[in-house]
Structure formats: C-alpha cells, structure tokens
Scaffold this active site. Structure first.
Site, PDB file in Angstrom:
ATOM      1  N   ASP A   3       5.018   7.989  69.907  1.00 14.29           N
ATOM      2  CA  ASP A   3       6.742   7.866  70.467  1.00 14.29           C
ATOM      3  C   ASP A   3       7.946   8.378  69.477  1.00 14.29           C
ATOM      4  OD1 ASP A   3       5.810   5.993  68.356  1.00 14.29           O
ATOM      5  OD2 ASP A   3       7.868   5.066  68.850  1.00 14.29           O
ATOM      6  N   GLU A   4       9.068   8.363  69.981  1.00 12.40           N
ATOM      7  CA  GLU A   4       9.983   8.584  69.047  1.00 12.40           C
ATOM      8  C   GLU A   4       9.944   9.615  68.299  1.00 12.40           C
ATOM      9  OE1 GLU A   4      12.874   4.214  69.977  1.00 12.40           O
ATOM     10  OE2 GLU A   4      11.215   4.809  67.939  1.00 12.40           O
ATOM     11  N   VAL A   5       9.846  10.846  68.971  1.00 15.82           N
ATOM     12  CA  VAL A   5       9.797  12.244  67.962  1.00 15.82           C
ATOM     13  C   VAL A   5      11.372  13.059  68.520  1.00 15.82           C
ATOM     14  CG1 VAL A   5       8.965  14.906  67.274  1.00 15.82           C
ATOM     15  CG2 VAL A   5       7.506  12.520  67.875  1.00 15.82           C
TER      16      VAL A   5
END
Length: 643
Positions: free
Chosen positions: A439-441
């Site tokens: 997640d959340e790159v």
C-alpha cells in the site's frame, strides 16, 4: 512543569487551517539555542511559519527559533503556521507529545519535559449522541446463531466437572475450554472417560459449522472440523453466566439449549498494527481470547512499517537491533508518542511460535504482514548498505510524510532482502497466507533513479507503478514456492504484474473491493468507513481516535452489508471471502485505550462476519449487546459506553 505548549486554531476554511503555537518558559532560567521537538498529526507547511524554522519527518517536528533567540524566564515564543487540511474536530488532532532540547546540534539529546495543553479548536462543544440499549435477552449470544432453541432446564457447572477425551480435531478446543473453566471454578478440570462435557466428531458438518446441545447432565459439542469445535466452545463459554449461582461454591447454571450454526463468511479477521506501537504478548493473547470468543478465525499481524520492525529475522539481526527502536538518540527518529525516550520492542521467534500455538487452540490462524515495497523505512535505516540506492534523487512524500521509505526495484539487495525475510517468515508461520502490504507507494518515487529508469527501459515499462508490480511478482513467486498464497492491500494490483491467486484486502472504500472482485481477485472487505477501529466512535472533541475516513459509531459499523447494492446473482459476490476489522495504532499505546477503541465495535463486526445479512437486526443486536456488557464489565474491559 517548567515549560508549557499551547496550540490554538486561529482561522480555518474547508481545506486549510491556521494555528498559533506558543511555548512558555515558566522557569527562572533562560534557554539559549533551544529547539522544540513535538509530534503532530498533519503535514505543516514549513514556509508558512511566521517565526522560526521547522523540519518535519513523519509526525516528528523540530522547531527552532532562528537567530539563536533566547527564551527568557517567564517569557514565551510565538509562531503561526498553516496546515492544508479540513478543520480539526478532535483533541487528538493536536500536539501529541513534546520536549525541549538545549543540547548543541549533533550532540546527545537530553529532553526537557514540556506540558501540552488541550488544543483550542475554535468551535462550540458537541453533545455526545447516545445509543440507548434495551434490556438484555435471556440468552445473548454474539454473533447471532443460525438456530437456537431454548429447552427447559439447566446444566450445573461446578466442582467435579470434567471433559471426556476429545476427538483429534477437538484437542485444541478442549485445552481452551479447560483453561477457561479452570479460571471459573478455581480448580483443574480433568479429562476422563466419565466426564460430562463431550466433543463429538460429525463428519457431515461443514467446515466451521457446529451443533451444541446442553442437557441437564451432559454438554455435547459436535463438529466436523477444528474450527467447528472452536466455535462450539465459544458459544458454550458465552452461555456461562458472568456470576455464579452460589458464590462460595463457584456454581454456574447454564441454560439448556440446542444450537445449530455455521458462518456466513469463511474469513473473519482482525488486523492489529504492532509496528507503530509495540503491543506485548500478554495483550495479544488477551485479544486472541476475545476474537475466539466472538468466532473470528484470523488474526492479521501487522509486524513491520516505517516506525518499527517487530519480528526477529536471523539473516538480518540489524532489523531488530536497530529497526525495533526509535527515540531522540536512535537511528530511527521518534514518532507519535513516547518521543523523549527510547521506545520499541520486537517478538522473538519463540514468542511467535508460542502465540501461534495459543491462537491455534482457539481456532485462530495468525497471518503475518511484512509490508513492501512502501512503509519500509525501519528496514532501510537498519540495512542501508543493502537497501539504499545512492544515485536515486527522486523527490516524494509518502502519506505519512516520509521521503525515504520505499524499496528500490533496481537494487539486487532488495530481492535478496525480500527472499531471505519471506523464507524465514514462511517457515515460522504455518498459515497458508503471507501478507506483503503493497500500500501507499507515493507519486514521484523511482523517477529520478538512473537504475530504475534503465530498468523500465529494459522491461518496456511505461509507468513507474509497473516497478512496484515487478517487485510484488517476485515476492509472489517466493511465497508460492513455499506453498503459500500471497495477500496484499488493494494497491497490490498496481502495475498489473501479480496473479489472480493473490488475495486482495480492500481498505480505501468498498468500490475498490468491488473493482478487484470484478477483475477476478478474491477479496477481503476492510473498508475504513465501516471497519477501521482507530476511527473515532463519536462526535465530541474529547472522543479518542481519528476521522480521516469517517466518524464510526457503533450503529454505522453494524449497518455494513458488503456489496449490498448488487443483485444477489452478481458473480462479484463469489469473490468476497470475508470481512476484517483493523486497529491502526499511531496513538494506541496503552491497554486502556486499546480496549476503548476495540469494544464494543468488535462485537458488531463479529456479527457482520458470521451472521447472514438477512438475519441481522439492529434492535435485537443491541439487546444481546446489553447482555454481553456484563461479561465485559467482569473482565474489567474499558469499553466505550453506549449511553
């Protein structure tokens, strides 16, 4: 206290707030060359400061006055700054922790304590909205069973109660029941042929299904699977009154019932973040006891993140020697709370094995999460020679305001690290799944790395997100080679490189889960708007928690019905394997707050997971919850009151 810090909202609009920060020196000594260290839940626009300079990494901020300003006795320092966010509504959104440092830059920091006053939100007080509960029912099982028939009579649970030798699939449940009854009756519970509690194997019962029959002289727990026996045990434990009929003799009258039951979803989980705050094994066992009691079957263990690495890895002792600790004088800077001291911890492999066995007896599978390729700051800071690309000049800021927390897909060391860590994790955990985050790159990552750009050209990649997919495809191959199935957050599909065998967790909203299901992925629904237990439970400013996704009172939790807008015959339904709750723990750093954020909403999610939506009823649930509160009171749990 010699120093005090005030924060006040001085102006706000829909997407911007301006704050006044005042540091008071209440001592009789001047402080020169000072710096204020504090944690704050939003990104501060450093260029907006009216006075002083600010550096921010994650939630950790260092404010200096500039021009070597002195903080005289009985004086104060004042500055203003802007945050590009919606207006704050809760006290938890203020400054969480702070200390003053007067040591020369680069030398050992000796924190001076600072008292933090409650943020002035510049808004009227809001009254709490009660959820009145009706009187409890005679029997108050949660989740609601498929069929429960009340029979005349009672079983007397008392000294001398014994369990008959269990079938193989019931050995763990039998040990769990023994442990619980031992606490109740204050004596050892024997296993013997003439016992009056029996586990019976019934092959025809589906996985997870069970029958429970309580008669005047015998209790029968029937199932065809280990999980079914655990669920039967959970129902039996809930039938035991919270208070004995005869206090002196520890006698409990269990109502005679016949229950036939099975779960609606095969996956019923809870995720706990142990990276932002370290939760001791005792707290985890406490949680697992309650997950089992309410018929969850999965504990998703978030073990690594930017702020901490919590699991022992033999190949890389630095991960726990360095990555498990943060503080003002550590490699990893403080975050969130406890910022004036060294803080952290990790789980040894033996502790992990013991917890796995403990959970298994209670029908709980533990799934570890090793978060890649984002949320990796603790690992990168622990292993810079392996995981840092010195030529990468990419500029990015992650959702939690880091600019150095993403693994490089162009480094050989990245793949060596992933393979070695996942090899050890797969060997340690018997679960058929390994969660790898994904997640959340953020945008901007890898764009100014010559090695990453060359890699994109080599493989014909057009979008940097394909580099994320490249890493995840490698991780999936490692996991599959170990005979396991990979799990990831919904962003795992970015780059379109993983197979449909990967199990996706939808967290940002339900639509993301629906999209993945329609693409052919199996999905666990964990939308923040219904399942994130770190969201605040009410609307008053003093209610603990966050609200970036929503405010999440009990009734909203209970209202969730996955994909309810779709027709019953829509094929997307077949890909929804279950529901999961989550507790992210940026501010959950003690037992009391841990309990407050979880209960009683965990019981509502238990019913979402287990009971068919057509059989759920809010009014009936409230009555059964009213009965369950007596148990929570007896257990000393600091649950959030409904009235």
């Amino acid at each position: 206290m010699s120093y005090r810090l005030d924060l006040t909202v001085i102006s706000k609009n829909e997407q911007q707030s301006r704050f006044a920060l005042t540091l008071h020196n209440l001592s009789d000594q001047a402080q020169n060359n000072w710096a204020l260290h504090f944690t704050f839940c939003r990104w501060i626009q450093a260029e907006s400061l009216s006075n002083g300079q600010l550096k921010q990494l994650g939630s950790y901020c260092i404010l200096t006055p500039g021009n070597s300003a002195s903080l005289s006795p009985n004086s104060h320092f004042y500055t203003e700054f802007t945050v590009n966010t919606k207006p704050f509504t809760m006290y938890d959104e203020g400054i969480v922790d702070a200390f003053l440092n007067t040591s020369p830059e680069g030398s050992f920091i000796k924190p001076l304590p600072v008292k933090i006053t409650t943020i002035n939100l510049d808004q009227p007080a809001t009254e709490p909205l009660p959820i009145p509960l009706p009187d409890a029912k005679p029997i108050n099982l949660i989740p609601l069973p498929e069929s429960l028939i009340r029979l005349p009579g009672e079983f007397m649970l008392k000294s001398g109660t014994a369990i008959t030798p269990p079938t193989d699939k019931a050995c763990g449940s039998s040990r769990w029941l023994q442990a619980e009854l031992c606490q109740l009756l204050h004596e050892d519970i024997p296993v013997c042929q003439d016992g009056n509690i029996s586990y019976q194997y019934h092959e025809e019962l589906a996985d997870g299904a069970y029958c429970l029959l309580v008669e005047p002289d015998h209790i029968w727990l029937q199932a065809g699977s280990q999980s079914g026996f655990a669920h039967a045990t959970a129902s039996l434990l809930q039938l035991i009154p919270t208070r004995p009929t005869h206090q002196a003799h520890a006698t409990y009258m269990i109502p005679m019932v016949e229950i036939q039951d099975q779960p609606n979803y095969p996956y019923r989980g809870m995720m706990l973040d142990c990276a932002r705050q370290f939760h001791p094994i005792k707290r985890l066992k406490y949680l697992i006891d309650h997950l089992a009691r309410y018929k969850f079957n999965t504990f998703h263990w978030h073990l690594t993140d930017d702020e901490g690495w919590r699991i022992e890895i033999d190949a890389y002792p630095e991960l726990t020697r360095i990555g498990a600790w943060r503080g003002p004088n550590e490699v990893i800077q403080p975050q969130y709370t406890n910022i004036s001291q060294r803080y952290g911890g990790y789980y040894s492999k033996q502790e992990v094995r013991d917890l796995i066995a403990y959970a298994s007896d209670r029908g709980i599978t533990i799934i570890p999460e090793i978060d890649i390729p984002g949320h990796c700051r603790a690992a990168i800071k622990s292993l810079p020679d392996l995981l840092v690309d010195p030529q990468d000049r990419s500029q990015y800021r992650s959702t939690q305001w880091y600019s150095d927390n993403i693994l490089s897909p162009a480094l050989k060391g990245t793949y060596t690290f992933i393979a070695n860590v996942l090899d050890e994790v797969c060997e340690l955990f018997p679960a058929p799944y390994i969660h790898v985050g994904c997640d959340e790159v953020p945008q901007g990552v890898w764009t100014q790395s010559p090695a990453c750009q060359a890699m994109m050209e080599q493989h014909g990649y057009q979008d940097p997100r394909e580099l994320q997919g490249h890493i995840l495809r490698f991780a999936e191959e490692v996991v599959q080679a170990k005979g396991k199935r990979m799990m990831g957050w919904e962003e795992a599909t970015n780059g379109n490189k993983i197979s449909k065998d990967t199990l996706i967790f939808s967290w940002q909203n339900e639509e993301a889960g629906l999209n993945c299901a329609r693409e052919g992925y199996d999905v666990i629904m964990q939308p923040a708007q219904y399942t994130y237990l770190d969201m605040t439970q009410g609307y008053t400013a003093d209610e603990p928690g966050s609200d970036w996704a929503c405010k999440l009172p009990l009734d909203v939790v209970y209202s969730y019905k996955p994909l309810s807008s779709l027709a019953d015959n829509d094929p997307a339904h077949r890909h929804i394997l279950g529901i999961q709750a989550a507790l992210w723990c940026e501010l959950v750093n003690n037992q009391s707050r841990f309990e407050y954020m979880i209960y009683p909403r965990l019981l509502a999610i238990a019913e979402l997971c287990w009971t068919h939506p057509d059989n759920r009823n809010w009014k009936d649930f409230k009555a059964r919850l009213s009965g369950q509160l007596a148990y929570l009171d007896k257990a000393g749990i600091n649950y959030r009151r409904c009235d």
